[in-house]
Design an enzyme around this catalytic site. Structure first.
Site, PDB file in Angstrom:
ATOM      1  N   SER A  82       0.812  -1.219   0.000  1.00 39.91           N
ATOM      2  CA  SER A  82       0.000   0.000   0.000  1.00 39.91           C
ATOM      3  C   SER A  82       0.843   1.266   0.000  1.00 39.91           C
ATOM      4  O   SER A  82       0.304   2.360  -0.205  1.00 39.91           O
ATOM      5  CB  SER A  82      -0.940   0.007   1.207  1.00 39.91           C
ATOM      6  N   LYS A 105      -6.284   4.418   8.218  1.00 44.44           N
ATOM      7  CA  LYS A 105      -5.185   5.225   7.696  1.00 44.44           C
ATOM      8  C   LYS A 105      -5.570   6.707   7.622  1.00 44.44           C
ATOM      9  O   LYS A 105      -4.809   7.589   8.025  1.00 44.44           O
ATOM     10  CB  LYS A 105      -4.770   4.717   6.316  1.00 44.44           C
TER      11      LYS A 105
END
Length: 798
Positions: free
Chosen positions: A651, A694
C-alpha cells in the site's frame, strides 16, 4: 482537476435510515437467527443429512460469524428426528479381568439395567449367608458329615480291637491317636511306664509300631473319604445356591430376553457368583466378611455394570461440543486408585470420552485446539477409518505405558464437525493426504454479507431479539442504525455488513452497562456512540503514545510546507485488539549509477515479500513511462523512516513512487497531504486495506496540530466503496478543514501533490514541455549519460 477528485462529505460514510422498515420486528422475522451464509447453510444441511462414511464436515470461517449457532440450530432439528443410539456399559470379564467386556443396550436402558443388578446384589446379601442356616441345609450337611465320621470311627474301632488284644489302650484326641500299656485293667501313666522292665517296654514299642502300621492301613482311604465328603458338601452348597438364586436370575432373564449382551452377562454372573458366595458369604469360611457394607462393595466391584453412556429414549441423536479435546477427553480414560502404595484399577474405573457420548450422533470440535494436543488428530483419524473406539494409552508407543486394562472396542458411527480458520483448512489439505478422504464437506462462511433491504431488516431483528433474550434494555431504531454503520465499518464496505455478528452483540452489552450506570431505560444511538468511544479509549494507549511522539518531534512527520524526496505515507498497525492508522515518512534519494532502486527495508531484512514486490514494480513503471528511448540507469534508495519493525504490504508503493519522482525531478511535494495506494507497472492505482484507519490516523495528527484547510489524504478510487469514516472526520471535510481525494492513476496523484501537470505521453514517447513527466525523463536521460560516460572512462582506464 483537484476539485473533481475531492470526495464530498456524504461519500465518506454510508448513512443508514430504517424509517421505512417495520418497527419493532415482526414475529415472522424474529425466527431469523443467522444472518446470510446461505452457501454455508446449504453445505451444512447436505453434510448432516449425508449418511455415507467420509462425509464429515469442516466449517471454515472466523469466530463470531455464527458458525456454532447455525450448527446447533440445524442439528437441533435434524438430530431429534433420528433414532436414539444404543447405550453402552463395561462389565467384568470373568475369564480375563484385564480385558473388560462391552455391553450394548437399547437407549434409556443402561441405568435401568444397573439398578436391576443393584437389586440383584441386595437380594443376594439378604439371601446369603442366611440360606446356609436353613434346617434342611443343615440336616443334609449333617448326614454327609456323619457318613464321613462313621467311616472314620469304624476304622479306628478295628485298630482298638487289635490293641485290646495286646493289652494296649487306644486314646483319641480329635484327630490325634495315641497308645498306652494296660496293667491291672488300667492304662499306665508316663511315670509308671518308665518303671516297667526294659523288655516289656521294648515289646510295647514293637506292638505300637504294629498298631500304627495297621492304623495307616485301615485309614489308607481317609483322604478319599474326605474328598468325597467335601465334594458332596460343595455339591450341596452349589445346589443350595442355585435354588436360592434361580428366581432372582429367572426374573432378569425374562425381562432382558431380547438383549443378547445382557443375557450373556447374566449367564456369566450366574456361573461366577457361586464362587464368590462360597468364598465370602458362607459362614465358617476363613474369608467370610461380616460387615454388610464391605460385602456390598465387594459385589459391586465385581458385578455392577459401569454404564459408560446411556442416552434417554426418544431424544434423537446426541450432539456433543467438546471444548477441551485432549486425548483422554475424546477417547476416554482409565482411572486408578492407590492401595498400599500400588496403583490399581478395574472395569469400574473406565470413563467415557466425547466419542462415546456422541456415538450415533454428532461431535463438534475446534480444529485449532484439536491440533494443539499431541496424538489426538492421528487418533481421531484412526477411529474414523476403523469405525471403532479403542481406549488405550496414547503414549505407549513412546515407551510410557500406564495402562493395565484393554477394554473391548465399541463400534463407532459418528459425524465429526470441525470448526476452524482458512489457514488450518488449507494446512490440513496440503500436509495430510487423508484429510480430504474424511472431510468431504466444506461449509464456507463468508466474511461479510451483502447489504440490502432484507439483510438490514434481518440484522435489525437479530439485534433487537438478542437484546431481548439477554434481558437487557430495548434498542431504539437509531441505535440499530448506528450498529449497522459500525458493522459496515468492520467489513470495510458501504455495501456489506460484517459477518462477525458477535462484535455488534458485544457493543450492545457494553452499551447496556453504560445505560444502567446512567439510569437510561433504552439503548439509543448516543449509548452506542459512547460504548464505541469507550472501547477506543481502552485500546488506544499505543496510538496515543505514537501521536504524542509525533507532536513532540520524536517521530518526524511534517504536515505543512513542501519538501523534495519526502512523502507522508499511511500505515495500519494491529497490536492485540488495537487497530489504528499512523502516518510514516517515506524518503528517497537519487544519484547517478546503475544499482537500480534499493529497498532499504529489504536490505535491512525488515521488508517482507509483498512490500518488496511493490518496490520492484517501481522499476517497471519507470521503464514503461520514461525509458523507451534510452536505457534506464539509476541508483535510488527508498526508506520508510523510523520504522523498526517488519513492514509488509504494497500500500506504500504509490507514495514511494511519488517520493522517487520528486527526488528525481527535484520538485517538492506538499507535506500537508498523505498518500496511500498500490500501483501496477502501468501506473494504475489499486485498492488497499485499512483505508479508514489510515485516513483517521493522519487526521488525528493534523487535528492535534490544527486543521488549516490544506490537510488531505489521497486514496485509490477503488477504495471509495470502503469508506466508513468517523463523524469527526466527516464534519471536518464538510467544514472545508480536511479533504479526501480519490485517484485512479499515478499522474493524478502527482498533480495533487505538486500542483504541476503530470503530462500525457505523446505518440513518439515524449511528454509536453514543463510537465512533471517531461522533467523526469530529462533527468533520467541526464543520469543515463553520466553513467554511460563513467562506464567508458572505466573501460579506457582498464
Amino acid at each position: 482537476m483537484s476539485h473533481s477528485l475531492k470526495l464530498p462529505p456524504e461519500a465518506l460514510k454510508l448513512t443508514v435510515n430504517l424509517a421505512d422498515y417495520p418497527w419493532p420486528p415482526t414475529p415472522s422475522l424474529q425466527e431469523q437467527a443467522i444472518l446470510g451464509q446461505k452457501r454455508a447453510q446449504s453445505a451444512l444441511a447436505f453434510g448432516v443429512a449425508m449418511p455415507t462414511p467420509g462425509y464429515n464436515i469442516y466449517v471454515k470461517g472466523d469466530s463470531g460469524t455464527g458458525r456454532l449457532t447455525m450448527i446447533n440450530q440445524l442439528l437441533d432439528n435434524h438430530a431429534k428426528a433420528q433414532e436414539t443410539p444404543w447405550s453402552y456399559a463395561y462389565v467384568e470379564n470373568f475369564d480375563n479381568a484385564r480385558e473388560p467386556l462391552a455391553l450394548a443396550l437399547p437407549a434409556g436402558q443402561g441405568q435401568a439395567f444397573s439398578k436391576a443388578i443393584e437389586k440383584l446384589l441386595d437380594s443376594l446379601l439378604a439371601t446369603f449367608p442366611a440360606v446356609f442356616e436353613n434346617p434342611t441345609y443343615q440336616q443334609k450337611k449333617g448326614v454327609i458329615e456323619r457318613d464321613f465320621n462313621q467311616l472314620y470311627n469304624n476304622a479306628i474301632e478295628l485298630v482298638d480291637v487289635k490293641a485290646t488284644a495286646y493289652a494296649i489302650a487306644l486314646f483319641r484326641d480329635n484327630e490325634s491317636i495315641s497308645f498306652a500299656p494296660i496293667r491291672d485293667d488300667k492304662a499306665l501313666e508316663e511315670d509308671q511306664f518308665i518303671l516297667l522292665p526294659p523288655t516289656e517296654r521294648e515289646i510295647f514299642h514293637k506292638q505300637v509300631q504294629e498298631l500304627e502300621a495297621y492304623l495307616s492301613e485301615v485309614l489308607l482311604e481317609l483322604p478319599q473319604w474326605r474328598r468325597n465328603s467335601v465334594e458332596k458338601i460343595r455339591e450341596l452348597d452349589n445346589d443350595t445356591i442355585n435354588v436360592a438364586i434361580a428366581p432372582l436370575f429367572d426374573e432378569l432373564h425374562d425381562h432382558y430376553a431380547d438383549i443378547d449382551d445382557v443375557i450373556s452377562y447374566l449367564s456369566a454372573i450366574r456361573e461366577n457368583i457361586g464362587t464368590t458366595i462360597m468364598a465370602y458369604l458362607q459362614p465358617g469360611r476363613s474369608l467370610e466378611i461380616r460387615d454388610n457394607t464391605t460385602k456390598r462393595l465387594l459385589l459391586t466391584e465385581q458385578y455392577l455394570p459401569n454404564i459408560l453412556v446411556d442416552h434417554k429414549d426418544e431424544i434423537g441423536a446426541p450432539v456433543v461440543y467438546e471444548v477441551h479435546p485432549t486425548y483422554q477427553n475424546l477417547f476416554g480414560r482409565i482411572e486408578y486408585s492407590s492401595e498400599q502404595g500400588t496403583l490399581i484399577t478395574n472395569y469400574r474405573r473406565i470413563c467415557a470420552g466425547s466419542l462415546h457420548k456422541a456415538n450415533g450422533g454428532y461431535l463438534i470440535i475446534d480444529a485449532e485446539k484439536l491440533l494443539n494436543y499431541p496424538l489426538v488428530w492421528e487418533g481421531l483419524k484412526r477411529a474414523l477409518k476403523s469405525g471403532r473406539i479403542e481406549i488405550e494409552s496414547p503414549y505407549s508407543e513412546l515407551g510410557v505405558n500406564t495402562i493395565t486394562l484393554k477394554p473391548e472396542v465399541i463400534p463407532l458411527n459418528i459425524k465429526v464437525i470441525l470448526l476452524g480458520s482458512e489457514e488450518i483448512y488449507y494446512l490440513l489439505q496440503d500436509l495430510d493426504s487423508e484429510f480430504n478422504e474424511m472431510f468431504h464437506i466444506l461449509a464456507d462462511f463468508d466474511h461479510d454479507i451483502r447489504l440490502d433491504k432484507l439483510s438490514m431488516q434481518q440484522f435489525a431483528n437479530l439485534m433487537v431479539n438478542r437484546a431481548h433474550d439477554l434481558g437487557i434494555a430495548a434498542l431504539t431504531r437509531c441505535a440499530v442504525e448506528r450498529l449497522i454503520e459500525h458493522s459496515c465499518r468492520l467489513s470495510e464496505s458501504q455495501y456489506h455488513l460484517s459477518a462477525r455478528i458477535n462484535d455488534s452483540l458485544e457493543i450492545i452489552g457494553e452499551s447496556n452497562l453504560l445505560c444502567k450506570q446512567a439510569q437510561i431505560a433504552q439503548i439509543d444511538k448516543a449509548a452506542i456512540e459512547t460504548a464505541l468511544a469507550a472501547r477506543d479509549e481502552r485500546n488506544g494507549r499505543i496510538s496515543e503514545n505514537i501521536l504524542e511522539e509525533m507532536l513532540d518531534g520524536t517521530i518526524l512527520i511534517d504536515t505543512d510546507g513542501e519538501a523534495v524526496g519526502k512523502v507522508n505515507g499511511l500505515t495500519v498497525l494491529e497490536i492485540g485488539n488495537s487497530i489504528f492508522g499512523a502516518p510514516a515518512r517515506i524518503t528517497t534519494t537519487v544519484y547517478p549509477g546503475s544499482r537500480g532502486i534499493v529497498d532499504i527495508e529489504r536490505e535491512a531484512e525488515l521488508g517482507q515479500s509483498i512490500h518488496s514486490k511493490g518496490v520492484l514494480i517501481l522499476t517497471g513503471y519507470l521503464g514503461h513511462c520514461y525509458a523507451q528511448q534510452f536505457p534506464l540507469a539509476i541508483s535510488a534508495s527508498i526508506a520508510i523512516e523510523q520504522s523498526y519493525g517488519f513492514v509488509d504490504g504494497d500500500s506504500a508503493s504509490l507514495a514511494e513512487l511519488c517520493c522517487l519522482i520528486s527526488a528525481l525531478t527535484r520538485v517538492p511535494v506538499k507535506q500537508a497531504i498523505a498518500v496511500t495506494g498500490s500501483i501496477n507497472q502501468y501506473g494504475e492505482v489499486q485498492a488497499i486495506g485499512g483505508v479508514n484507519e489510515k485516513i483517521e490516523g493522519f487526521f488525528r495528527l493534523c487535528q492535534a496540530r490544527g486543521l488549516n484547510g490544506k490537510h488531505a489524504v489521497i486514496i485509490p478510487t477503488a477504495n471509495k466503496r470502503n469508506l466508513m469514516l468517523k463523524q469527526e472526520v466527516i464534519d471536518a471535510v464538510a467544514a472545508g478543514l480536511f479533504a479526501v481525494y480519490c485517484v485512479a492513476s499515478v499522474d493524478e496523484t502527482l498533480s495533487l501533490l505538486t500542483d504541476l501537470e503530470a503530462g500525457v505521453m505523446q505518440a513518439d514517447g515524449s511528454y509536453p514541455l514543463d510537465t512533471l513527466n517531461y522533467k523526469a525523463i530529462c533527468r533520467l536521460k541526464e543520469i543515463a549519460d553520466i553513467t554511460q560516460d563513467a562506464d567508458k572512462d572505466d573501460t579506457e582506464t582498464g
